[in-house]
Scaffold this motif. Structure first.
Motif, short mmCIF file in Angstrom:
data_model
loop_
_atom_site.label_atom_id
_atom_site.label_comp_id
_atom_site.label_asym_id
_atom_site.label_seq_id
_atom_site.Cartn_x
_atom_site.Cartn_y
_atom_site.Cartn_z
N LYS A 1 27.33 -78.08 3.47
CA LYS A 1 26.66 -77.76 2.21
C LYS A 1 26.52 -79.02 1.36
O LYS A 1 27.51 -79.68 1.04
N ASP B 1 23.99 -66.62 1.52
CA ASP B 1 24.18 -68.06 1.71
C ASP B 1 24.18 -68.32 3.22
O ASP B 1 25.16 -68.06 3.91
N THR C 1 24.21 -71.06 4.78
CA THR C 1 25.00 -72.20 5.23
C THR C 1 26.38 -71.74 5.70
O THR C 1 27.09 -72.49 6.36
N GLU C 2 26.75 -70.50 5.33
CA GLU C 2 28.02 -69.92 5.75
C GLU C 2 27.77 -68.50 6.24
O GLU C 2 28.10 -67.52 5.56
N GLU D 1 29.13 -66.51 8.30
CA GLU D 1 30.28 -65.58 8.45
C GLU D 1 30.68 -64.95 7.13
O GLU D 1 31.34 -63.91 7.09
N HIS D 2 30.32 -65.59 6.03
CA HIS D 2 30.64 -65.06 4.69
C HIS D 2 29.39 -65.18 3.81
O HIS D 2 29.44 -65.72 2.71
#
Length: 208
Positions: free
Chosen positions: A3, A35, A37-38, A40-41
């Motif tokens: 990020k 988001d 860029t992540e 998994e979350h």
């Protein structure tokens, strides 16, 4: 994806956009910021929560596909969707790219069509001059969809929506479902409880 400061700025601005859309489109439209860029979350913000998800949950399959492919369609509008409890939805997903052309985020809108289906039913009934035809129609769908359609019809006849039914109306609804044989459908009580947004205990109590 690492990020960058650009990503952080984009996500911060998109949080404001999601907040504004959520306030404007409440209560019929869920607004979710992912988001990418992540993955998994991915869920960064959720407004008018209609799907029962939480901040920090992973991206959907669509989100994962978009994160993996810069050439993925940037805007996918008005596609049919379904909430976990069976309510029909209309969804739009907008992908947000950084200056390098990589997907950083997705802004998703999920419209609950339940109230609009009920309104459409009410308008159709109001404009009809042959009410007997609707009463005598024997081409009834079966299973969970039949229960949901019957609930929509019941709510429309009472000038309200399924989730706004009062206790006495729910009891009348349960009698109608029993008389029509729909209460014998597998997991009928679970289906009714989810669609009315009440507990199973409430539904069983209303059915007594």
């Amino acid at each position: 994806m690492k990020k960058t400061s650009e990503h952080q700025n984009l996500l911060a601005q998109l949080q404001q956009v999601a907040d504004g859309l959520g306030k404007t489109l409440a209560p019929f439209c869920e607004v979710v910021l992912h988001d990418l860029t992540e993955p998994e979350h991915a869920i960064l913000a959720i407004h008018n929560n209609l799907s029962g998800r939480s901040v920090g949950e992973p991206a959907t399959e669509l989100g994962l596909a978009r994160a993996a492919d810069p050439d993925f369609d940037q805007v996918i509008a008005n596609y049919p969707n379904t909430f976990p409890d069976g309510r029909l939805a209309k969804s739009t997903s907008v992908g947000i790219k950084d200056s390098d052309g990589r997907y950083v985020a997705a802004l998703c809108l999920n419209v609950d069509l339940t109230v609009f289906r009920s309104l459409n039913t009410m308008l159709t009934q109001f404009g009809s001059v042959d009410t007997a035809a609707a009463v005598n129609d024997t081409l009834q769908p079966t299973g969970a969809d039949a229960i949901r359609l019957r609930i929509d019809d019941f709510a429309a006849r009472h000038g309200t929506t399924p989730r706004a039914l009062k206790a006495d109306e729910r009891r009348a609804l349960m009698r109608e479902l029993k008389d029509s044989g729909l209460s014998d459908v597998r997991r009928a009580m679970d289906i009714v409880a989810a669609y009315l947004n009440v507990s199973r205990a409430t539904v069983y109590n209303d059915a007594r």
